[in-house]
Design an enzyme around this catalytic site. Structure first.
Site, PDB file in Angstrom:
ATOM      1  CB  SER A 138      -0.915   0.022   1.230  1.00  0.00           C
ATOM      2  OG  SER A 138      -0.155   0.234   2.414  1.00  0.00           O
ATOM      3  CE  LYS A 139       2.453   7.622  -2.256  1.00  0.00           C
ATOM      4  NZ  LYS A 139       1.536   8.561  -2.880  1.00  0.00           N
ATOM      5  NE  ARG A 140      -2.208   2.594   6.229  1.00  0.00           N
ATOM      6  CZ  ARG A 140      -1.679   1.772   7.151  1.00  0.00           C
ATOM      7  NH1 ARG A 140      -0.874   2.240   8.077  1.00  0.00           N
ATOM      8  NH2 ARG A 140      -1.983   0.479   7.134  1.00  0.00           N
TER       9      ARG A 140
ATOM     10  N   GLY B 292       4.967   3.697   0.471  1.00  0.00           N
ATOM     11  CA  GLY B 292       5.285   4.897  -0.290  1.00  0.00           C
ATOM     12  C   GLY B 292       5.306   4.667  -1.788  1.00  0.00           C
ATOM     13  CD  GLU B 293       5.423   7.975  -4.922  1.00  0.00           C
ATOM     14  OE1 GLU B 293       5.248   7.535  -6.085  1.00  0.00           O
ATOM     15  OE2 GLU B 293       4.543   8.574  -4.278  1.00  0.00           O
TER      16      GLU B 293
END
Length: 502
Positions: free
Chosen positions: A272-274, A277-278
């Protein structure tokens, strides 16, 4: 089909799959950059479509007006095309079942919802957000799972008129009959059964804003576009149960379903982005110098094992061998070291012309104008065995492009500050005229012959030369370094290194 069971029967088996009726789709929401999971789902759809000479369709679920942005659409399109996953129909190229954006179909969704209301399969619900929030809090206090209590089914005409006078704008809810079991055959997970009591009550299919919800719009879109197979992540399993009920209410032909395992990290957390991150985005890996061939191969084999057990296969080969029966039900694990292994393989195996061209964007900090294309290729050849990603090429080759490499104080003390290093470097200057430049193996042989005459070998022979020529004791093949640098640069670098010897 009984009164308490609805099922999705396979339209046709894999063995006798018609090559004309396969239509699959990827339907991303342009609310963020292209996610690894979305890319893998797109890949499985693409592989299946091409296996059976079907159509791979791009569709945008862009009804989230607050979060949808054109830059995300562009990122998604660019990322999938970079991977080689070109679609046959879509919002950018059109097709027989346009439009391919949900925001262009608002009226159509409303019309279908009205048909369901007329049939008695849906109704107008007038609850306010505050009332629904209060219901959720009440259920939470009682230790109950949150769900709609279907109160809208019993709203009287008088109550409706009162709500309208208050200015309430209704949503449309689809009636979920309870209890019953929704069953279907999943091409990856096998026989599936979801109880409607686990679906959270009657489903909102059109919000009070007039925007269709995901579970409703996706069914209408799949019907409109004649989608034959829905291939997506297993986090949609409960959505599939809801959607099958809507298909049933619309008397529509059912697609077949295949739910792939989700991607987790090494700590068993969903990507996940959370959390990550990228690093969950395809563009991050493109910028780091990962090859599309490697990412496609890696993503494909995370949950799919060919019948012959091979690990390395191209996108084209994947289209020939892909089958649901070889898909794993276990969670896929994203392992960066494993991806690096795949990437390294393709860096070493793709044509040097291809790798050289792909390395050039990472060499903009050095002056390449003094080198021919052949010389640049030779430089890339000399280092590519040690690369795991193209972004490493600058640090690996920089010593070729500068006047003299910088030798660390530690290397000076441990490698150059002794009489034997001085002997090796001094003798090397005398051997310059014997070096067959352009012949890597020949250059290495001259050094080895020199070592035999001096009675030195291994690191005592090679490290002083490496330190002088490249500034480090590890790196490309020494014969390659000598062959590429040429007499004048070798001479000046050895002379500079001799000044560091005792």
């Amino acid at each position: 089909m009984t009164a308490k069971e609805t099922s999705a029967k396979p339209l046709h088996s894999l063995d006798n799959q018609s090559q004309q009726d396969v239509r699959v789709r990827i339907a991303p929401s342009p609310t963020g950059s292209l996610h690894l999971g979305t890319a893998r789902t797109a890949l499985y759809n693409y592989l299946y479509a091409k296996r059976f000479k079907g159509k791979f369709i791009m569709r945008l679920e862009d009804t989230d007006e607050e979060r949808s942005e054109e830059r995300f659409t562009e990122d998604i399109f660019a990322g999938l095309k970079w991977l080689g996953l070109n679609w046959d129909e879509g919002p950018d190229i059109g097709g027989p079942y346009a439009p391919y954006k949900q925001t262009q179909k608002t009226d159509h969704y409303s019309n279908v919802a009205n048909q369901l209301i007329v049939k008695g399969a849906a109704y107008l619900a007038y609850e306010t957000p505050e009332e629904l929030a209060a219901l959720k809090e009440e259920q939470k206090a009682k230790g109950q799972p949150p769900r709609y209590d279907n109160r809208g089914r019993t709203t009287t005409q008088a109550q409706k008129e009162h709500f309208i006078k208050e200015g309430r704008v209704p949503s449309v809810r689809f009636i979920v009959e309870e209890p019953r079991s929704v069953t279907w055959h999943d091409h990856i997970r096998g026989e599936m059964a979801i109880e409607t009591t686990d679906l959270g009550g009657d489903i909102v299919i059109v919000k009070s804003s007039g925007i269709a919800t995901y579970n409703f719009a996706v069914v209408i879109d799949d019907i409109d576009m004649k989608i034959s197979h829905v291939i997506r992540g297993e986090d949609h399993i409960h959505n599939t149960a809801k959607q099958l009920l809507i298909y049933e209410a619309l008397d529509a032909k059912l697609p077949q379903f295949a739910h792939a395992a989700l991607i987790f990290d090494n700590d068993h957390r969903k990507l996940s982005k959370r959390l990550h991150g990228e690093k969950v985005h395809i563009d991050y890996y493109r910028q780091q110098g990962y090859l599309p061939e490697a990412i496609v191969n890696y993503l494909a084999q995370m949950s799919f094992t060919p019948a012959d057990g091979r690990e390395i296969f191209t996108l084209e080969e994947g289209c020939e061998i892909f089958e649901f029966a070889r898909m794993s039900k276990s969670p896929a694990v994203f392992d960066l070291q494993r991806l690096n292994w795949f990437n390294g393989h393709y860096i070493r195996s793709l044509p040097i012309e291809t790798i050289t061209q792909r390395c050039l964007p990472y060499l903009t900090d050095v002056d390449l104008s003094k080198y021919t294309d052949k010389q640049i290729q030779e430089i890339i050849i000399s280092v590519r065995e040690g690369l795991s990603k193209l972004a490493e090429v600058l640090s690996a080759t920089r010593f070729y492009f500068i006047d003299k490499p910088e030798i660390s104080e530690e290397t000076k003390k441990t490698v150059l500050a002794n009489s034997q290093a001085k002997t090796v470097l001094t003798r090397s200057l005398q051997e310059l005229g014997k070096l067959p430049y352009g012949d890597h193996k020949g250059c290495k042989q001259v050094i080895d012959n020199m070592g035999k005459e001096l009675g030195v070998k291994g690191k005592e022979l090679y490290w002083p030369l490496r330190a002088a020529l490249a500034g480090a004791t590890q790196g490309p093949d020494l014969g390659s370094i000598i062959s590429i640098l040429g007499t004048e640069r070798i001479k000046s670098r050895i002379e500079a290194a001799l000044a560091c010897c005792s």
